[in-house]
Write a protein that holds these residues in place. Structure first.
Motif, mmCIF file in Angstrom:
data_model
loop_
_atom_site.group_PDB
_atom_site.id
_atom_site.type_symbol
_atom_site.label_atom_id
_atom_site.label_comp_id
_atom_site.label_asym_id
_atom_site.label_seq_id
_atom_site.Cartn_x
_atom_site.Cartn_y
_atom_site.Cartn_z
ATOM 1 N N ILE A 252 0.888 -1.139 0.052
ATOM 2 C CA ILE A 252 0.023 -0.142 0.027
ATOM 3 C C ILE A 252 0.728 1.149 0.149
ATOM 4 N N HIS A 253 0.764 2.130 -1.015
ATOM 5 C CA HIS A 253 1.206 3.289 -0.979
ATOM 6 C C HIS A 253 0.452 4.846 -1.147
ATOM 7 N N VAL A 254 0.283 5.444 -0.058
ATOM 8 C CA VAL A 254 -0.648 6.732 0.002
ATOM 9 C C VAL A 254 0.411 7.782 -0.284
ATOM 10 N N PRO A 255 0.318 8.546 -1.522
ATOM 11 C CA PRO A 255 1.185 9.600 -1.756
ATOM 12 C C PRO A 255 0.995 10.679 -0.906
ATOM 13 N N ALA A 256 2.030 11.551 -0.778
ATOM 14 C CA ALA A 256 1.847 12.815 -0.030
ATOM 15 C C ALA A 256 0.708 13.690 -0.122
ATOM 16 N N GLY A 257 0.096 14.167 0.960
ATOM 17 C CA GLY A 257 -1.019 14.966 0.899
ATOM 18 C C GLY A 257 -2.431 14.450 0.771
ATOM 19 N N LYS A 258 -2.406 13.048 0.286
ATOM 20 C CA LYS A 258 -3.713 12.455 -0.031
ATOM 21 C C LYS A 258 -4.554 12.108 1.363
ATOM 22 N N VAL A 259 -5.903 12.040 1.116
ATOM 23 C CA VAL A 259 -6.728 11.558 2.445
ATOM 24 C C VAL A 259 -7.282 10.511 1.670
ATOM 25 N N VAL A 260 -7.160 9.317 2.265
ATOM 26 C CA VAL A 260 -8.105 8.232 1.699
ATOM 27 C C VAL A 260 -9.354 8.125 2.266
ATOM 28 N N ASP A 261 -10.536 8.171 1.534
ATOM 29 C CA ASP A 261 -11.705 8.520 1.803
ATOM 30 C C ASP A 261 -12.379 7.155 2.410
ATOM 31 N N HIS A 262 -11.898 5.982 1.705
ATOM 32 C CA HIS A 262 -12.425 4.825 2.074
ATOM 33 C C HIS A 262 -11.545 3.936 2.676
ATOM 34 N N PRO A 263 -11.979 3.104 3.839
ATOM 35 C CA PRO A 263 -10.709 2.402 4.445
ATOM 36 C C PRO A 263 -10.316 1.276 3.693
ATOM 37 N N VAL A 264 -9.112 0.619 4.158
ATOM 38 C CA VAL A 264 -8.624 -0.222 3.444
ATOM 39 C C VAL A 264 -8.712 -1.649 4.501
ATOM 40 N N ILE A 265 -9.471 -2.384 3.845
ATOM 41 C CA ILE A 265 -9.899 -3.831 4.884
ATOM 42 C C ILE A 265 -9.263 -4.928 4.236
ATOM 43 N N ILE A 266 -8.342 -5.597 4.809
ATOM 44 C CA ILE A 266 -7.561 -6.783 4.202
ATOM 45 C C ILE A 266 -7.900 -7.987 5.005
ATOM 46 N N ARG A 267 -8.604 -8.858 4.379
ATOM 47 C CA ARG A 267 -8.978 -10.081 5.000
ATOM 48 C C ARG A 267 -8.365 -11.314 4.523
ATOM 49 N N PHE A 268 -7.800 -12.022 5.595
ATOM 50 C CA PHE A 268 -6.788 -12.919 5.479
ATOM 51 C C PHE A 268 -7.763 -13.930 5.904
ATOM 52 N N ILE A 269 -7.849 -15.080 4.976
ATOM 53 C CA ILE A 269 -8.562 -16.098 5.179
ATOM 54 C C ILE A 269 -7.648 -17.411 4.890
ATOM 55 N N SER A 270 -7.609 -18.389 5.987
ATOM 56 C CA SER A 270 -7.054 -19.861 5.990
ATOM 57 C C SER A 270 -8.099 -20.873 5.218
ATOM 58 N N ASP A 271 -8.118 -21.276 4.177
ATOM 59 C CA ASP A 271 -8.916 -22.309 3.969
ATOM 60 C C ASP A 271 -8.337 -23.782 4.177
ATOM 61 N N ALA A 272 -9.071 -24.377 5.542
ATOM 62 C CA ALA A 272 -8.266 -25.396 6.080
ATOM 63 C C ALA A 272 -9.299 -26.628 5.722
ATOM 64 N N ARG A 273 -10.294 -26.375 4.831
ATOM 65 C CA ARG A 273 -11.087 -27.591 4.732
ATOM 66 C C ARG A 273 -10.720 -28.914 4.241
#
Length: 439
Positions: free
Chosen positions: A160-181
Motif C-alpha cells: 500500500i502506498h499513499v502519496p503525499a497530501g492524499k486523504v484516503v476517503d475509504h478504509p482499506v480492509i485486508i481479509r486474511f482467510i485460511s482455507d483449511a477444509r
C-alpha cells in the motif's frame, strides 16, 4: 523419506532451495539475496523455545509438530466470501487466501492517485526502488525466527502506498482467510504500507479460518508513517480452534505524525501478536489498544514496544483481557526511552479479569528510561469481577449471568469504543456480547 517424517524446519528449508533451483536469473536479484540471508538465520536458529526469554510463556512445540501445505490451492468462491461479509462494511476490501492476494475476489474503490494497492510480488517488479528502500528496514530477520521465516518466503501480501497530501476517503480492509477444509495450510503474508507526508488512511486486517484442519499464519507488516501523516490501524482475529497465528507489526512514525491502533483477539488456538512502534520524531503520537478473550485451552500472547527515540513524543497503551476455562494469556509490554528522548510522555496499562481458577495470566510490564526529563508510568492488574458491583446488580433483580455479562462488557468497552470504523465496531460488539454470554 516422506514429508510426514521431516520436521517443519527442515521441510521449509528444503522447499526454499527447491524453489530457488528453478528461479534462473531471478535468484541473483538483490531481493532474493535478502530472502536467502533470512533463510540462513532461520536455518541457524530454528523455531524459538521457552528458553528464549521473549517466548518464555509461549511454547510453539505443538505448532511445529505438524506439517502444512504452504501457498496451496483453495476453493474459496464468491459464495464463501458472502458468508464472511460484515454488514454495512464498505471500502477497499482485499482478500488474501492461504497467503495469496486474490484480485478477483477483491474490490478497490479509491482512485489510483489517492491510493495504490498491489500484491507484494507485483510491487517488487513494478516499483523496485520504493520497495527496496523500505522492505526489511523495520522487520529485521536477526530479531526473531518467525520474522526471518517470513522474510525468506516473502512473496505475496499487500503493498500500500499513499502519496503525499492524499486523504484516503475509504478504509482499506485486508481479509486474511485460511482455507483449511481439505488439509493443514500455512502462509507467510508480507505487507508493506508506506504513508507519505500529510497523508491519512485507515487500515484494518482481519483473520478468519474456514474448515476443521489446522492452519498456521505467520504474517509480518511494516508501516512507515511520514511527517504529519495520520494512520489508523486495526487488527481483528477470529480464527478456529486449530489455528496458529504469529503476527508481527513494525511501525515507524516521525515528526508530528499520528499512529492509532487496536488489536482484538476473539478466537484461535495459539495467538502471538507483536506490535513494535518506533517514535522517531518530535511531537509524534502513538496509541495502542488491545482486547483478548481466550477460553477453552486457547493461548493469547501480546508483546508490545513503544521505542521513544526523539524528544517531545507521546505514547499511550491500554490492553485488557477476559480469561476463562483453562486458557492462558501473556502480556509483555515495554516502554523504551532513549537518552535523547527528553520530554517524553509514555503510559502503559494492562488489566485482566480471570473468570476461572484454571485460567492463567502472565504479565510483564517493562520500563527502561535513559533520559531524565520524562513522564512515564506502567502497571498491570489481574483479578476477578468486582463482587460488590455484582451483588449490587443482583440485588436489583438482575440474574447472575446477565450481571456478569454486563460487567464484563463494560470492562471491554474502553477498548471497543476506540475502533473508529463503525461497521467493524458494531460487528465486534455483537461478537463480543455473544462470546461473553457463552457458558
Amino acid at each position: 523419506m516422506s514429508t510426514e517424517t521431516i520436521d517443519l524446519k527442515t521441510r521449509l528449508v528444503t522447499d526454499f532451495y527447491a524453489r530457488e533451483a528453478v528461479m534462473n536469473g531471478e535468484a541473483q536479484s538483490e531481493f532474493h539475496q535478502t530472502k536467502r540471508q533470512a533463510l540462513g538465520i532461520f536455518e541457524d536458529r530454528g523455531f524459538p523455545t521457552p528458553r528464549n526469554e521473549e517466548w518464555k510463556y509461549s511454547n510453539v512445540r505443538d505448532l511445529i509438530s505438524h506439517q502444512y501445505q504452504f501457498a496451496g490451492e483453495h476453493a474459496v468462491t464468491e459464495e464463501v466470501i458472502d458468508s464472511l461479509r460484515i454488514a454495512n462494511l464498505t471500502g477497499n476490501i482485499l482478500y488474501i487466501v492461504n497467503g495469496r492476494f486474490e484480485e478477483k475476489l477483491s474490490t478497490i474503490v479509491s482512485p489510483a492517485d489517492q491510493l495504490q494497492i498491489k500484491p507484494l510480488h507485483e510491487a517488487i517488479k513494478e516499483r523496485p526502488e520504493l520497495v527496496s528502500t523500505y522492505f526489511g528496514q523495520l522487520a529485521k530477520s536477526e530479531s526473531d525466527s518467525f520474522t526471518a521465516l517470513n522474510t525468506a518466503f516473502a512473496h505475496d501480501g499487500v503493498f500500500i502506498h499513499v502519496p503525499a497530501g492524499k486523504v484516503v476517503d475509504h478504509p482499506v480492509i485486508i481479509r486474511f482467510i485460511s482455507d483449511a477444509r481439505a488439509e493443514n495450510v500455512g502462509s507467510n503474508p508480507r505487507n508493506l504500507f508506506i504513508v507519505e507526508q500529510n497523508a491519512q488512511v485507515k487500515i484494518a486486517e482481519s483473520y478468519r479460518t474456514i474448515g476443521e484442519e489446522r492452519s498456521f499464519t505467520n504474517t509480518v507488516t511494516e508501516i512507515f508513517v511520514a511527517e504529519s501523516a495520520n494512520v489508523e490501524y486495526y487488527k481483528v482475529q477470529n480464527e478456529a480452534e486449530k489455528a496458529y497465528h504469529v503476527g508481527t507489526t513494525h511501525v515507524r512514525i516521525v515528526d508530528n505524525s499520528h499512529f492509532y491502533s487496536a488489536t482484538v483477539s476473539l478466537n484461535g488456538g495459539f495467538i502471538r501478536n507483536n506490535l513494535n512502534i518506533e517514535l522517531d520524531g518530535q511531537h509524534c503520537e502513538a496509541f495502542m489498544y488491545g482486547l483478548y478473550f481466550p477460553d477453552g485451552k486457547q493461548h493469547v500472547d501480546n508483546h508490545t514496544l513503544a521505542d521513544h527515540r526523539k524528544p517531545n513524543s507521546y505514547s499511550n497503551e491500554l490492553y485488557k483481557g477476559v480469561l476463562r476455562d483453562r486458557s492462558t494469556g501473556v502480556f509483555n509490554g515495554k516502554i523504551f526511552v532513549r537518552q535523547d528522548a527528553q520530554k517524553t510522555n509514555a503510559y502503559q496499562s494492562c488489566k485482566n479479569v480471570v473468570l476461572s481458577p484454571d485460567a492463567t495470566m502472565n504479565t510483564k510490564p517493562q520500563l527502561e528510561i535513559y533520559a531524565d526529563d520524562v513522564k512515564c508510568s506502567h502497571g498491570t492488574t489481574t483479578g476477578q469481577l468486582d463482587e460488590e458491583a455484582l451483588f449490587y446488580m443482583r440485588s436489583r433483580g438482575i440474574s447472575k449471568n446477565e450481571a456478569m455479562t454486563l460487567l464484563m462488557y463494560a470492562f471491554c468497552e474502553d477498548v471497543v469504543s476506540q475502533i473508529k470504523i463503525d461497521a467493524i465496531r458494531e460487528h465486534l460488539e455483537g461478537v463480543i456480547t455473544e462470546k461473553l454470554t457463552k457458558k
